[in-house]
Design an enzyme around this catalytic site. Structure first.
Site, PDB file in Angstrom:
ATOM      1  N   LYS A  99       0.868  -1.186   0.000  1.00 23.06           N
ATOM      2  CA  LYS A  99       0.000   0.000   0.000  1.00 23.06           C
ATOM      3  C   LYS A  99       0.895   1.224   0.000  1.00 23.06           C
ATOM      4  O   LYS A  99       2.006   1.182   0.530  1.00 23.06           O
ATOM      5  CB  LYS A  99      -0.885   0.022   1.248  1.00 23.06           C
ATOM      6  CG  LYS A  99      -2.148   0.840   1.069  1.00 23.06           C
ATOM      7  CD  LYS A  99      -3.232  -0.009   0.452  1.00 23.06           C
ATOM      8  CE  LYS A  99      -4.458   0.787   0.111  1.00 23.06           C
ATOM      9  NZ  LYS A  99      -5.574  -0.136  -0.252  1.00 23.06           N
ATOM     10  N   ASP A 129      -7.162   4.058  -4.460  1.00 22.81           N
ATOM     11  CA  ASP A 129      -7.793   3.897  -3.142  1.00 22.81           C
ATOM     12  C   ASP A 129      -8.436   5.257  -2.854  1.00 22.81           C
ATOM     13  O   ASP A 129      -8.724   6.001  -3.808  1.00 22.81           O
ATOM     14  CB  ASP A 129      -6.740   3.500  -2.082  1.00 22.81           C
ATOM     15  CG  ASP A 129      -7.382   2.994  -0.788  1.00 22.81           C
ATOM     16  OD1 ASP A 129      -7.827   1.840  -0.754  1.00 22.81           O
ATOM     17  OD2 ASP A 129      -7.465   3.758   0.192  1.00 22.81           O
TER      18      ASP A 129
HETATM   19  P1  NDP Z   1     -13.059   7.456  -2.807  1.00 24.10           P
HETATM   20  O1  NDP Z   1     -12.032   8.483  -2.567  1.00 24.10           O
HETATM   21  O2  NDP Z   1     -13.597   7.247  -4.173  1.00 24.10           O
HETATM   22  O3  NDP Z   1     -14.306   7.710  -1.853  1.00 24.10           O
HETATM   23  C1  NDP Z   1     -14.156   7.772  -0.469  1.00 24.10           C
HETATM   24  C2  NDP Z   1     -15.485   8.151   0.150  1.00 24.10           C
HETATM   25  O4  NDP Z   1     -15.383   7.997   1.561  1.00 24.10           O
HETATM   26  C3  NDP Z   1     -15.862   9.594  -0.093  1.00 24.10           C
HETATM   27  O5  NDP Z   1     -17.261   9.715  -0.091  1.00 24.10           O
HETATM   28  C4  NDP Z   1     -15.225  10.279   1.113  1.00 24.10           C
HETATM   29  O6  NDP Z   1     -15.831  11.514   1.458  1.00 24.10           O
HETATM   30  C5  NDP Z   1     -15.472   9.272   2.199  1.00 24.10           C
HETATM   31  N1  NDP Z   1     -14.439   9.385   3.225  1.00 24.10           N
HETATM   32  C6  NDP Z   1     -13.107   9.285   3.037  1.00 24.10           C
HETATM   33  N2  NDP Z   1     -12.452   9.483   4.195  1.00 24.10           N
HETATM   34  C7  NDP Z   1     -13.403   9.722   5.108  1.00 24.10           C
HETATM   35  C8  NDP Z   1     -13.347  10.011   6.491  1.00 24.10           C
HETATM   36  N3  NDP Z   1     -12.181  10.097   7.147  1.00 24.10           N
HETATM   37  N4  NDP Z   1     -14.521  10.177   7.141  1.00 24.10           N
HETATM   38  C9  NDP Z   1     -15.695  10.095   6.464  1.00 24.10           C
HETATM   39  N5  NDP Z   1     -15.804   9.850   5.157  1.00 24.10           N
HETATM   40  C10 NDP Z   1     -14.668   9.657   4.493  1.00 24.10           C
HETATM   41  O7  NDP Z   1     -12.441   6.096  -2.234  1.00 24.10           O
HETATM   42  P2  NDP Z   1     -12.889   4.588  -2.516  1.00 24.10           P
HETATM   43  O8  NDP Z   1     -14.348   4.516  -2.755  1.00 24.10           O
HETATM   44  O9  NDP Z   1     -11.950   4.023  -3.505  1.00 24.10           O
HETATM   45  O10 NDP Z   1     -12.520   3.903  -1.113  1.00 24.10           O
HETATM   46  C11 NDP Z   1     -13.463   3.761  -0.057  1.00 24.10           C
HETATM   47  C12 NDP Z   1     -13.016   2.652   0.879  1.00 24.10           C
HETATM   48  O11 NDP Z   1     -12.948   1.418   0.153  1.00 24.10           O
HETATM   49  C13 NDP Z   1     -11.631   2.835   1.499  1.00 24.10           C
HETATM   50  O12 NDP Z   1     -11.642   2.277   2.795  1.00 24.10           O
HETATM   51  C14 NDP Z   1     -10.737   1.990   0.603  1.00 24.10           C
HETATM   52  O13 NDP Z   1      -9.567   1.577   1.268  1.00 24.10           O
HETATM   53  C15 NDP Z   1     -11.665   0.825   0.316  1.00 24.10           C
HETATM   54  N6  NDP Z   1     -11.361   0.030  -0.875  1.00 24.10           N
HETATM   55  C16 NDP Z   1     -11.231   0.608  -2.105  1.00 24.10           C
HETATM   56  C17 NDP Z   1     -10.989  -0.171  -3.219  1.00 24.10           C
HETATM   57  C18 NDP Z   1     -10.910   0.400  -4.580  1.00 24.10           C
HETATM   58  O14 NDP Z   1     -10.769  -0.381  -5.530  1.00 24.10           O
HETATM   59  N7  NDP Z   1     -11.010   1.715  -4.777  1.00 24.10           N
HETATM   60  C19 NDP Z   1     -10.816  -1.626  -3.092  1.00 24.10           C
HETATM   61  C20 NDP Z   1     -11.047  -2.138  -1.778  1.00 24.10           C
HETATM   62  C21 NDP Z   1     -11.297  -1.325  -0.713  1.00 24.10           C
HETATM   63  P3  NDP Z   1     -15.090  12.904   1.074  1.00 24.10           P
HETATM   64  O15 NDP Z   1     -15.323  13.065  -0.395  1.00 24.10           O
HETATM   65  O16 NDP Z   1     -15.794  13.912   1.904  1.00 24.10           O
HETATM   66  O17 NDP Z   1     -13.642  12.741   1.439  1.00 24.10           O
HETATM   67  O1  2IT Z   2      -7.855  -1.893  -0.812  1.00 26.43           O
HETATM   68  C1  2IT Z   2      -7.795  -2.364  -1.969  1.00 26.43           C
HETATM   69  O2  2IT Z   2      -7.927  -3.571  -2.204  1.00 26.43           O
HETATM   70  C2  2IT Z   2      -7.586  -1.425  -3.077  1.00 26.43           C
HETATM   71  N1  2IT Z   2      -7.535  -0.221  -2.842  1.00 26.43           N
HETATM   72  C3  2IT Z   2      -7.400  -1.930  -4.473  1.00 26.43           C
HETATM   73  C4  2IT Z   2      -6.001  -2.408  -4.676  1.00 26.43           C
HETATM   74  C5  2IT Z   2      -5.646  -2.798  -6.094  1.00 26.43           C
HETATM   75  O3  2IT Z   2      -4.462  -3.074  -6.292  1.00 26.43           O
HETATM   76  O4  2IT Z   2      -6.511  -2.849  -6.968  1.00 26.43           O
END
Ligand code: NDP
Ligand code: 2IT
Length: 445
Positions: free
Chosen positions: A124, A164
């Site tokens: 990461k 992420d």
């Molecule tokens: P994005 O940046 O696209 O979206 C994040 C969302 O969560 C936004 O709505 C954001 O609000 C909110 N958010 C972020 N930080 C906080 C906080 N501290 N408190 C409250 N709300 C918060 O990220 P993703 O959708 O990609 O990621 C979301 C989660 O999923 C994370 O935990 C990530 O690690 C996990 N994840 C992502 C993957 C991926 O492929 N993208 C894969 C697996 C897991 P705001 O806009 O106000 O910051």
């Molecule tokens: O938390 C996760 O699994 C991710 N943010 C996606 C990682 C990836 O390599 O696609």
């Protein structure tokens, strides 16, 4: 291994890393028995080598904003473990990023990637830079400066980053472009790339869709169907929006979404037209979820997470770590919630997890439920190395198969004597065993 002693020692050595310790503690307490059934593990002090990352890069990222002011952010890459494949994991850009958070994420990623059935190790990276409020050109300059430092440490068979929080298609595009220029090669060193330059169809959708596919498998174990179910989602980013899209396709009701400023409540469920508005709000205008409430006149809870305000059957936290605490968990259960499937990484505190397990509801930890994203990243790597691309139907079919396989592994290792499926234990033991066997075979490194 005595899990408590190992954790105490890690706490002593890394005293300011609470998220890292939290993630390690959850895994160690559930794998202790199976670890001790294999005495050779302890002879090789496997557990410490599995908990402490292989290496960490930390660097300053200096960039110039539109007004000519110079900013200095921190950049990191944690390469946790490559026993079963090249380092693989996302990059997070958020003001809260620090080493504790990236070490917890890289640790989790190692077990998650092991569960996917594909050959990927865990890593990461990220920065305390926040894209929020920055212009396109500022984001581009930051991404370029970040990669000017990181490019030597990554590569298609070494370490493959992806998105992420705060890193989506735009940021991956800028980072890939700079990588390509510095390395003078066009290879699949990032996943989540644009379709025109090696990205996979269904990668943007994969985490959210995969979480819904995992949820369907869990519901099936109780003879339940998703149609008509009320689902509370947190977040409104990549994971949250595609979770909502798949749920709407399947006839479920999405009653909440949120961002870091507050949450909306729509008791009858948002429509697909309203979801389109959220997609545009987030990806094009880069606005706030409050604007949805203003546009459609629904309830908005400023500064609040959804869990206390909504009546729901299912919760799918898809924002960030520790966003469901013990009180939230008790409120969800009291309001009739029967399933929690985690889109985010470690969104539930240890107390919340204890409440879910005590209540015997369906509870899927992120490393199982959100593994669809990195799985399709693995499929993107496979397509890149073959220099061809698969259809959306093919990728989606493979994603469904992988989520079903992950569910099977959880059932195999997590079913308790009373028949309750403890997905936390199942995911941790299954993920651990594969990495442990690979590490044993490769010697002390
Ligand atoms: P994005 O940046 O696209 O979206 C994040 C969302 O969560 C936004 O709505 C954001 O609000 C909110 N958010 C972020 N930080 C906080 C906080 N501290 N408190 C409250 N709300 C918060 O990220 P993703 O959708 O990609 O990621 C979301 C989660 O999923 C994370 O935990 C990530 O690690 C996990 N994840 C992502 C993957 C991926 O492929 N993208 C894969 C697996 C897991 P705001 O806009 O106000 O910051
Ligand atoms: O938390 C996760 O699994 C991710 N943010 C996606 C990682 C990836 O390599 O696609």
């Amino acid at each position: 291994m005595n899990a408590v002693a190992v954790i105490d020692e890690l706490k002593r050595r890394f005293p300011n890393e609470p998220e890292y310790i939290q993630a390690v503690e959850e895994v160690l307490t559930t794998i202790e028995d199976v670890y001790n059934e294999n005495p050779e593990f302890d002879r090789y002090n496997l557990i410490e080598r599995l908990c402490i990352p292989d290496r960490i890069f930390a660097f300053r990222v200096s960039w110039v904003d539109d007004k000519g002011k110079v900013h200095n952010n921190m950049g990191y890459r944690v390469q946790h473990n490559n026993a079963i494949g090249p380092y693989k994991g996302g990059i997070r850009f958020h003001s809260s990023v620090n080493l504790s958070i990236l070490k917890f994420l890289a640790f989790e990623q190692t077990f998650k990637n092991s569960l996917t059935t594909l050959a990927m190790g865990g890593a990461k990276g990220g920065s305390d830079f926040s894209p929020r409020g920055k212009s396109d050109m500022e984001v581009m300059r930051f991404c370029q400066a970040f990669i000017q430092e990181l490019w030597r440490q990554i590569g298609p068979d070494t370490d493959v980053p992806a998105g992420d929080i705060g890193v989506g298609g735009r940021e991956v595009g800028y980072m890939f472009g700079e990588y390509k220029k510095m390395a003078r090669e066009f290879t699949g060193t990032f996943t989540g790339k644009g379709i025109e330059f090696g990205g996979s169809l269904i990668r943007p959708e994969a985490t959210g869709y995969g979480n819904v596919y995992f949820l369907l498998e869990m519901l099936k174990t109780r003879g339940l169907d998703i149609e008509g179910k009320r689902v509370a989602i947190s977040g409104s980013g990549n994971v949250a929006t595609y979770t909502a899209q798949k749920l709407l396709q399947l006839g479920a009701k999405v009653v909440s979404m949120s961002d870091s400023d507050g949450s909306i409540y729509v008791p009858d469920g948002i429509t697909s037209e309203q979801l389109d508005y959220i997609f545009k709000l987030k990806n094009i205008y880069r606005g706030r979820i409050r604007e949805f409430a203003e546009e459609y006149g629904c309830q908005y809870f400023e500064g609040e997470r959804p869990w206390h305000h909504v009546a729901c059957d299912i919760a799918m936290p898809s924002a960030t770590q520790n966003e469901i605490d013990g009180d939230d968990a008790r409120a969800l259960i009291a309001n009739g919630c029967i399933a929690v499937s985690e889109g985010a990484n470690m969104p539930s505190t240890p107390e919340a997890i204890r409440e879910f397990l005590k209540a015997h509801i369906l509870y899927a930890p992120g490393k199982a439920a959100n593994a669809g994203g990195v799985s399709v990243s693995g499929l993107e790597m496979a397509q890149n190395s073959q220099k061809l691309s698969w259809s959306a139907e093919e990728v989606d079919r493979k994603l469904k198969e992988i989520m079903s396989e992950i569910h099977k592994q959880c059932v195999k290792y997590g079913t308790e004597s009373d028949g309750y499926i403890n997905y936390v234990k199942g995911a941790n033991v299954a993920g651990f065993m594969k990495v442990a066997r690979a590490m044993m075979a490769q010697g002390i490194l």
